[in-house]
Design a protein around this motif. Sequence first.
Motif, PDB file in Angstrom:
ATOM      1  N   SER B 195     -14.802 -22.303  23.967  1.00  0.00           N
ATOM      2  CA  SER B 195     -14.114 -22.627  25.219  1.00  0.00           C
ATOM      3  C   SER B 195     -14.673 -21.807  26.372  1.00  0.00           C
ATOM      4  O   SER B 195     -14.955 -22.333  27.447  1.00  0.00           O
ATOM      5  CB  SER B 195     -12.615 -22.380  25.077  1.00  0.00           C
ATOM      6  N   LEU B 196     -14.856 -20.497  26.134  1.00  0.00           N
ATOM      7  CA  LEU B 196     -15.317 -19.614  27.214  1.00  0.00           C
ATOM      8  C   LEU B 196     -16.803 -19.776  27.503  1.00  0.00           C
ATOM      9  O   LEU B 196     -17.302 -19.279  28.522  1.00  0.00           O
ATOM     10  CB  LEU B 196     -15.004 -18.154  26.878  1.00  0.00           C
ATOM     11  N   GLN B 197     -17.520 -20.472  26.627  1.00  0.00           N
ATOM     12  CA  GLN B 197     -18.934 -20.724  26.922  1.00  0.00           C
ATOM     13  C   GLN B 197     -19.091 -21.768  28.022  1.00  0.00           C
ATOM     14  O   GLN B 197     -20.171 -21.932  28.577  1.00  0.00           O
ATOM     15  CB  GLN B 197     -19.675 -21.154  25.640  1.00  0.00           C
ATOM     16  N   PRO B 199     -18.823 -22.368  31.608  1.00  0.00           N
ATOM     17  CA  PRO B 199     -18.727 -21.399  32.716  1.00  0.00           C
ATOM     18  C   PRO B 199     -17.482 -21.585  33.579  1.00  0.00           C
ATOM     19  O   PRO B 199     -16.870 -20.604  34.000  1.00  0.00           O
ATOM     20  CB  PRO B 199     -19.993 -21.669  33.533  1.00  0.00           C
ATOM     21  N   ALA B 202     -14.578 -19.905  31.933  1.00  0.00           N
ATOM     22  CA  ALA B 202     -14.680 -18.445  32.018  1.00  0.00           C
ATOM     23  C   ALA B 202     -14.290 -17.977  33.422  1.00  0.00           C
ATOM     24  O   ALA B 202     -13.561 -16.986  33.579  1.00  0.00           O
ATOM     25  CB  ALA B 202     -16.101 -18.002  31.684  1.00  0.00           C
ATOM     26  N   TYR B 205     -10.598 -18.348  34.013  1.00  0.00           N
ATOM     27  CA  TYR B 205      -9.935 -17.312  33.230  1.00  0.00           C
ATOM     28  C   TYR B 205      -9.964 -15.978  33.976  1.00  0.00           C
ATOM     29  O   TYR B 205      -8.959 -15.276  34.077  1.00  0.00           O
ATOM     30  CB  TYR B 205     -10.673 -17.200  31.888  1.00  0.00           C
ATOM     31  N   MET B 206     -11.121 -15.662  34.565  1.00  0.00           N
ATOM     32  CA  MET B 206     -11.240 -14.380  35.270  1.00  0.00           C
ATOM     33  C   MET B 206     -10.394 -14.375  36.545  1.00  0.00           C
ATOM     34  O   MET B 206      -9.741 -13.381  36.859  1.00  0.00           O
ATOM     35  CB  MET B 206     -12.702 -14.079  35.573  1.00  0.00           C
ATOM     36  N   PRO B 257     -14.417 -12.946  28.581  1.00  0.00           N
ATOM     37  CA  PRO B 257     -15.307 -13.978  29.129  1.00  0.00           C
ATOM     38  C   PRO B 257     -16.661 -13.412  29.557  1.00  0.00           C
ATOM     39  O   PRO B 257     -17.689 -14.086  29.415  1.00  0.00           O
ATOM     40  CB  PRO B 257     -14.538 -14.521  30.340  1.00  0.00           C
ATOM     41  N   VAL B 260     -18.714 -13.126  26.460  1.00  0.00           N
ATOM     42  CA  VAL B 260     -19.141 -14.448  25.975  1.00  0.00           C
ATOM     43  C   VAL B 260     -20.272 -14.981  26.851  1.00  0.00           C
ATOM     44  O   VAL B 260     -21.291 -15.466  26.355  1.00  0.00           O
ATOM     45  CB  VAL B 260     -17.950 -15.427  25.946  1.00  0.00           C
ATOM     46  N   LEU B 261     -20.111 -14.861  28.176  1.00  0.00           N
ATOM     47  CA  LEU B 261     -21.147 -15.370  29.086  1.00  0.00           C
ATOM     48  C   LEU B 261     -22.461 -14.627  28.892  1.00  0.00           C
ATOM     49  O   LEU B 261     -23.537 -15.198  29.014  1.00  0.00           O
ATOM     50  CB  LEU B 261     -20.682 -15.244  30.542  1.00  0.00           C
TER      51      LEU B 261
END
Lengths: 249, 266
Positions: B195-197, B199, B202, B205-206, B257, B260-261
């Motif tokens: 999911s966090l891949q 962008p 992510a 989320y941030m 995130p 993950v990024l």
Amino acid sequence: MKLVMDVWRQAAPGEAGHYETHEVDDATPEMSLLELLDRLNFALVENDREPVAFESDCREGICGACGITVDGIPHGPQQNTPSCHQRLASFHDGQRIRLEPLRSAAYPVIRDLVVDRSALDRIIVAGGHVAVPGGSAPDADALLVSHERAEQALDMAACIGCGACVAACPNGAAHLFVGSKLAHLSLLPTGRQERGKRARAMLNEMEQDFGPCSLYGECAKVCPANIPLTAIAAVNKEGLRSFFRHKDD
Amino acid sequence: MTSSRVGRGRHAHGALVEGGTTDRDALGMGIVRSARLKPPPRIPSWVLKVVMAVTGVVFALFVLVHMIGNLKVFTGAEHFNEYAHWLRTVLQPFLPYEGLLWILRIALMVALVAHVWSAALIWRRGRASRGRHRRPGMWVKNFTARTMVVTGIVLLGFVVFHVLDLTTGTAGVAVDTFQPATPSTAHAYENLVSSLQRPWVALAYMVSMLALFLHLAHGLWTVVSDVGFTGVRLRTVAWWVAGVVALAVMLGNILIPIAVLMGVVA
Ligand code: HEM
Ligand code: FES
């Protein structure tokens, strides 16, 4: 120095108000805000025009009668200073300032810069006083009050009831005012006899005119008596205490 | 009466027009007008603030524990999935499968309804009490206070998205490869990482964690007043706790995130 003023003019309660622009050319930096209005009124009367209505009494920061909004800030640009003590030195020569009454739905405008602050008085009537007979004066050491407690009570008792806290609050809340009274009276032996009853009465009255506190902190910034933001916590403290305890004291 | 105001003469410069008799008396004689703005509300605002404080603290404790749990993602897929599985099977057989999770979900749901409902009432009452003339030019320091409604709405949106994404795995929100948990295994790690891949996820989320920081920093500080703490030392400690908890929750969660990024967690 010269000052250009946009002054709120409103003939009577409920009527639409408007800003009227005036200039005062012979102001001096050491003049107070109210003296500026005196100066303006002098000129208005000389020209057969209606003077601007505003309130004041002591003009030395102790009565709480004065209070106008300057560029959106109750009392004026100087923090924790009543309008009667605000000096024109805060402004620069030629500055344009906006003068309007203290703003809150609970303060209907009576005329121009004068508002009706009965809503604050109703809170005092409801419980901001001591109604138990105190008898004659006891010996000085019969009722012991620590120095620290006496100082705290005095700090909270410093409120002069000007009501600027309400006008500073985006929620129109009176928590600083109510909290200072509650804290002051609950700290001392005679006032404590009615602590619970008082909290219920004052909070019930407060809810009928004023808004909720969201802790913006603007009230403590304008308060001419320097009531600390802690007073706000006294509102819920006394409210919770009287709710769970459910006694008069 | 020991009032500082009643009976004090107030002087207006300028006469009043006829028609405002009551008000003129109030002005000149210190008479107190008795008309109130509104009847006493069924639930007083100060009680609503206590409700907000209690539910807000429930959320704060939840997001703090949740953040600590989330950090297990750095210990690897196996460990993280075991943790997710454990959350569903803990206290068995005293509780059924997902028993604890459902207790938490129901408690949080009730708290959320109470919190949002109180917030709406407080917001409405505040506007009504202020009246037509808004307060302009407030200081920077109460930026967080002024944005509580905005950050709250962002959080509400985030909560809905988050549940659809990682709990229910709803198509359109969750990744296509979403695998629901079963009584024997959980795939929380794979679901989270894929999911966090994305962008945009992510980033959202941030941003939500930034909103959570702003909301919590002011919210937890407000709690102190709402529960009636007046002591100087207590208030100082609480101010720091509010800031540190808010910061810790944001930083702990934002690490994920980012990791993950950057491919650190894959
Ligand atoms: C993770 C979710 C949330 C957490 C951790 C949280 C936390 C808090 C806390 C601790 C407070 C202070 C309570 C008090 O007044 O004493 C608060 C206040 C507030 N919350 Fe939340 N909250 C969350 C979600 C929401 C949502 C979804 C909304 C609205 C859509 C919201 C709107 C508000 C508002 C407007 C206030 C300020 C109330 C006031 O004016 O004093 N919150 N929140
Ligand atoms: S006139 Fe008395 S406080 Fe300003």
